[in-house]
Design an enzyme around this catalytic site. Structure first.
Site, short mmCIF file in Angstrom:
data_model
loop_
_atom_site.label_atom_id
_atom_site.label_comp_id
_atom_site.label_asym_id
_atom_site.label_seq_id
_atom_site.Cartn_x
_atom_site.Cartn_y
_atom_site.Cartn_z
N CYS A 30 0.74 -1.37 0.00
CA CYS A 30 -0.03 -0.02 -0.03
C CYS A 30 0.79 1.40 0.05
O CYS A 30 0.59 2.00 -0.71
CB CYS A 30 -0.87 0.11 1.20
SG CYS A 30 -0.19 -0.01 2.73
N HIS A 91 -2.42 1.30 7.03
CA HIS A 91 -2.72 1.18 5.60
C HIS A 91 -3.14 2.37 4.99
O HIS A 91 -3.68 3.26 5.55
CB HIS A 91 -4.06 0.31 5.63
CG HIS A 91 -4.46 -0.36 4.29
ND1 HIS A 91 -3.20 -0.85 3.42
CD2 HIS A 91 -5.56 -0.42 3.59
CE1 HIS A 91 -4.03 -1.32 2.27
NE2 HIS A 91 -5.24 -0.95 2.24
#
Length: 154
Positions: A30, A91
């Site tokens: 990510c 994230h």
């Protein structure tokens, strides 16, 4: 007419199969994915893993109040990042324009070490990528200058 965030969507498409870190495809990373998108757009991005990036975004970008505001800014051509720190790994995702999932979660692009469940190529919202507990704790950050603009008339 395309949304003003089309250049951001194009940067996401161009970054998906690349590797920001040697040997790690962006679709599986990510933070590498977000770094690649920002680099393609010429936007300075805090370095490091998702936790470090969220820390940096908190310091240098503008925090938005909601997912609806994040989607609106994305539709105006601004690079918007959704992020949440985790105990070990957080994230991050690129917010794009589009319909809100459950009237509050914007659509996104993101890579993930979790594979398909945590990845989105613009077809999932942050409310589908993050779990039910975390999705309501997300922070949204916008870069101060628009990354996309309308083409100039000739």
């Amino acid at each position: 007419m395309d949304s003003l965030d089309q250049c951001i969507v194009n940067a996401c498409k161009n970054s998906w199969d690349k590797s920001y870190l040697a040997g790690t495809p962006n679709k599986d990373n990510c933070s590498g994915f977000v770094q690649s998108v920002a680099a393609e757009l010429g936007v300075p991005m805090p370095r490091g893993n998702a936790n470090a990036m969220v820390d940096g975004l908190e310091q240098s970008w503008t925090k938005l109040a909601s997912g609806a505001e994040a989607a609106q800014k994305a539709a105006q051509g601004f690079l918007v990042i959704a992020g949440l720190k985790g105990r070990t790994y957080g994230h991050v995702a690129v917010v794009i324009s589009g319909p809100l999932y459950r009237q509050k979660y914007p659509m996104c692009w993101c890579g993930s070490i979790a594979g398909a469940v945590g990845q989105s190529q613009g077809l999932k919202s942050v409310g589908q990528v993050w779990n039910r507990t975390d999705r309501d704790r997300l922070n949204y950050y916008v870069y101060s200058l628009a990354s996309c603009s309308l083409p100039r008339a000739s």
